[in-house]
Structures are given as C-alpha cells and as structure tokens.
Design an enzyme around this catalytic site. Structure first.
Site, short mmCIF file in Angstrom:
data_model
loop_
_atom_site.label_atom_id
_atom_site.label_comp_id
_atom_site.label_asym_id
_atom_site.label_seq_id
_atom_site.Cartn_x
_atom_site.Cartn_y
_atom_site.Cartn_z
N ASP A 96 60.59 20.67 -18.41
CA ASP A 96 59.41 20.93 -19.43
C ASP A 96 59.09 19.15 -19.44
OD1 ASP A 96 57.65 22.00 -21.50
OD2 ASP A 96 58.32 20.42 -22.48
N TYR A 140 52.37 13.95 -25.78
CA TYR A 140 51.28 14.37 -25.43
C TYR A 140 50.01 13.38 -25.60
CZ TYR A 140 53.46 18.81 -25.29
OH TYR A 140 54.49 19.67 -24.95
N HIS A 167 60.04 30.22 -19.95
CA HIS A 167 59.81 28.87 -19.90
C HIS A 167 61.24 28.24 -19.91
CE1 HIS A 167 58.24 24.83 -19.98
NE2 HIS A 167 58.84 24.81 -21.35
#
Length: 303
Positions: A94, A219, A282
């Site tokens: 990730d 982010y 995921h």
C-alpha cells in the site's frame, strides 16, 4: 502465540542475517507485518518493521509539508544508518509500496532487491500528481480527493468510532465512492478471517496515539511530493523486483491499472515476476500470508 509475543514486546527487530525492511501502508502500522516477521526471521533474515512517520510509537510532526516522499524515504535511510545496515531487502505494501518504489529510485545503492504488494509502480507524470490524475479520471468523490480537504475526513470519521473505520477498511470497502462516509463507517460487520478482534483492538490502540491526521497527511502531501520530484519524471526503477496483487484488490481496479501492471517491465527493467493472486483482496500479506511469504522468500534467497 508468536503474534502475541510480537504484539506485547513492542520490538520491531527480529532474527539475524541479511536485513529485510518491511514498510507498512495505510492505516496499519508495523503490526501489519505480523504474519511475515516470524517467518522471515525463522528463514535466516533479520527483520526490521518500523512504525512509519505518524504511526504508533514513531514521531508525528505537525504539518502536511512534513510528509512528502523525501521525508519518508529520509526516515528509512536514517533508520538503516542508525542500525548499521548498508543494504536491505525491502518489502512494501500500500503506501509502504509507494515509499519503497521511491526508496529504490532515490537510493538504489541501499536496496538489494524489492518485493512490492498492491501498489504498482506509477512514474511521476508531468501532467500532474496522483491526486490531479485521479480527480480527472473519477472525480472528486474518490478518497484520494476527499482526503485533501483539511479536517474533513477527520471530522467525518470522528463522528463514529475507529472500530467502525477499521472494520470498513479491512473489509476492502474503503475505496468505494462514498456519498456519506459517516453512515458507511457506522456499519460494524464481522471482520475478515485473516484478522481477529484482539488484533483490531491493538490496531486501534496504536492508531489512537497520533490519530488520523498524520496518516492522511501522506495523501495531502502528494501534490508537494510531485513538485519536489520533477527531476525523477518518468524515471525507471533499477533494482531487482517482484510485484504481487490480488485480483479483488481495490488498486487492481483503479483506472488503467491492469494495463499499467502489464507494461510495468518497461518502467522496472529488472522486474522478475508479477503475481496476480486470484480471489485475494487488498491486505494480501495478511489474507494470503503463505503465498506472499513463499514468493518473497524464494526471490530473496536467490541473492
């Protein structure tokens, strides 16, 4: 028993031998590697699995500008230096994969080989940052875009509990385009088979140490990271690499993802293997730990 010992010990370095550096993603912390640490240590490697900046027992400096690629890669280089490690095998998942790609670009001299999970290599695009490109592809409702507004994600998630948030994330529903995050996180369904209520409680206790903002700052710093890495536009990754992803992974269904994965060898010339795991989601290293461990160990032991 081993997982319990790791959890309670707070020690992130196990084993002896060639070093494997595990780089975790959002929103896991080092504990996301609990199914790899004892296996790799038992296979003759020295495992290092830190909490990344903003997580758990690591520091969490204030301000978005402190969470760029350069800051996070710098943390890893500092860690290796502090431990006297010249080169390491690197495993990322990730956000950890994003940082591991950058580590291999900025400091290939410190990476023996790389095994990345979930997030394939996306070279810097001169047309804009990942946020800009995602907004153009799918609009403002994608979580990459929603996270950009200071305080909004925190306010929405704080309306419910971290319990609901983590259950939602671990159930692989996180990247759905949510018109109402608060309502979605109120759904407290069962956990997937690969984790437990005890594990969830530990994740939450660690996450509460700094809260949501530092993790989301990764982010929010994407635009600044894009600006600062202009010198590496379309740069190739020049370390031996394998890549693994589940075919149910949310990232596998991002716009153009399958095509980008198929042509990744053009951007990663030393790419040795791509493995798409059928039926996997995921959190591949937790859901299909045996497959992940076998593939990576076989690769690393070839050096």
């Amino acid at each position: 028993m081993i997982n319990s010992q790791i959890r309670n010990s707070k020690i992130m370095v196990f084993g002896s031998g060639p070093v494997v550096l595990f780089v975790h993603g959002f929103p896991e912390g080092w504990f996301g590697w609990r199914k790899q640490i004892p296996v790799f240590a038992g296979a003759g490697f020295r495992t290092i699995a830190p909490d990344m900046r903003g997580y758990g027992d690591s520091s969490a400096p204030e301000g978005v500008n402190n969470y760029t690629y350069l800051h996070i890669v710098g943390d890893l280089i500092g860690l290796l230096d502090a431990l006297g490690v010249e080169k390491a095998f690197v495993v990322g998942h990730d956000w950890g994969a994003i940082i591991a790609w950058q580590l291999a670009i900025f400091r290939p001299d410190r990476v023996t080989a790389l095994a990345n999970l979930s997030v394939y290599y996306i070279p810097r695009n001169p047309r804009g940052s990942l946020v800009t490109l995602m907004r153009k592809s799918v609009g403002d409702d994608h979580y990459f875009c929603k996270f950009q507004l200071p305080g909004e994600a925190e306010a929405r998630i704080d309306q419910v509990t971290y319990d609901g948030f983590f259950r939602h994330v671990f159930s692989d529903k996180f990247a759905t385009l949510l018109p109402d995050w608060s309502k979605a996180f109120e759904e407290k369904g069962p956990l997937p088979e690969w984790t437990s209520e005890e594990d969830l409680a530990y994740f939450i206790s660690e996450f509460r140490k700094h809260g949501l903002t530092p993790a989301i700052n990764y982010y929010r710093a994407l635009d600044l990271s894009w600006e600062l890495t202009a010198a590496w536009t379309n740069h190739k990754v020049m370390v031996p690499t394998i890549f693994m992803i589940g075919d149910h992974d949310l990232v596998y269904h991002f716009p153009n993802a399958k095509q980008d994965i198929e042509r990744m060898a053009e951007r990663v010339p030393l790419l040795k293997k791509i493995t798409v795991v059928e039926g996997a989601n995921h959190f591949l290293q937790l859901e299909r730990a045996d497959i992940v461990n076998d593939h990576i160990l076989q690769f690393f032991k070839s050096f």
